[in-house]
Design an enzyme around this catalytic site. Sequence first.
Site, PDB file in Angstrom:
ATOM      1  N   ARG A 177       0.810  -1.215   0.000  1.00 13.36           N
ATOM      2  CA  ARG A 177       0.000   0.000   0.000  1.00 13.36           C
ATOM      3  C   ARG A 177       0.848   1.271   0.000  1.00 13.36           C
ATOM      4  NH1 ARG A 177      -2.207  -3.749  -1.263  1.00 13.36           N
ATOM      5  NH2 ARG A 177      -4.147  -4.653  -0.453  1.00 13.36           N
ATOM      6  N   SER A 227     -10.983  -1.777   2.731  1.00 11.41           N
ATOM      7  CA  SER A 227     -10.312  -2.154   3.975  1.00 11.41           C
ATOM      8  C   SER A 227      -9.916  -0.888   4.727  1.00 11.41           C
ATOM      9  CB  SER A 227      -9.066  -2.985   3.679  1.00 11.41           C
ATOM     10  OG  SER A 227      -9.429  -4.217   3.069  1.00 11.41           O
ATOM     11  N   GLU A 297      -5.643   2.530   6.739  1.00 11.58           N
ATOM     12  CA  GLU A 297      -5.323   2.437   5.318  1.00 11.58           C
ATOM     13  C   GLU A 297      -6.056   3.537   4.555  1.00 11.58           C
ATOM     14  OE1 GLU A 297      -5.986  -0.726   1.661  1.00 11.58           O
ATOM     15  OE2 GLU A 297      -5.357  -1.483   3.610  1.00 11.58           O
TER      16      GLU A 297
END
Length: 305
Positions: A177, A227, A297
């Site tokens: 990420r 998420s 995130e």
Amino acid sequence: MSGQIVEALCSVVRTKEQIMLEEPMSGHTTFRIGGPAKLFITPMDSRELARVLDLCQSSGISWTILGNGSNLLVSDSGFDGAVIQIGKGFDAVSIEGCQVCAGAGALLAQAARGACDMGLTGLEFATGIPGTMGGAVVMNAGAYGSEMKDVLRSVQVLTGDGREIEVPAGELELGYRTSSILKNGWIVLGVRLLLQKGDRGAIDERVKELTAARKAKQPLGYPSAGSTFKRPEGCFAGKLIQDAGLKGFRVGGAQVSEKHSGFVINRGGATASDVMELCRQVSERVKAQFGVELELEVKTLGEFP
């Protein structure tokens, strides 16, 4: 925002409709949450984008780049600056042989399905990811064991000094990420992917399998940003949250999904404050029980208490 600045911005784009004032960000995020952006700008090509950025910088206007708003939580008070959306005008996709060239504003899922329809394998994992190509590269989007770095060959970017350059994937520091794109002050304009010829039947079966898995495990019926927390080393955020007894936990209109504890959803009428308070309490409980720090995130924009 002075009329002079707005007039100057209107002069560097094709139509005045590309410049919007006090635009509610709830209509531009998959969370369906967010107060107004002082300015909302939709440049149609890299030249307009560069000129808009120059004007924002010379006028002292804070700015941020937006794709599909699929990994973003905007504060209830909005953003006191310019949101610059990379969308229409940057959404072309072409496929030649095993190479896919796509603009940063192209929807990742649509491009992936187009490649699969052409009998190309490697992007099956992306057929259910709602972001844009640009955002997918910046965050090295991934699912089910695959990531963008597996298929990315190069990225066309606009540098901080206004140059358009092509950067090989190996120079982007692609990780979980993350990438070096934001650190370098670059804005993604387009991407080049290299896939492989595959068996069309096997590709279709894999897409069906992943689609069924998403429907079974993810709360697709509610607005969310995907998420919510990054995966901690050696474990899964959703499992920790569930084991902490927080599945279904709710603050206002925000809720830990009863289907997948790794997702925070907007059950209806959720505010950004609801989401942030829920995430704070979830993180606190997980840390207290398991000693693990959860890291968001989802990206945030605007001022939060």
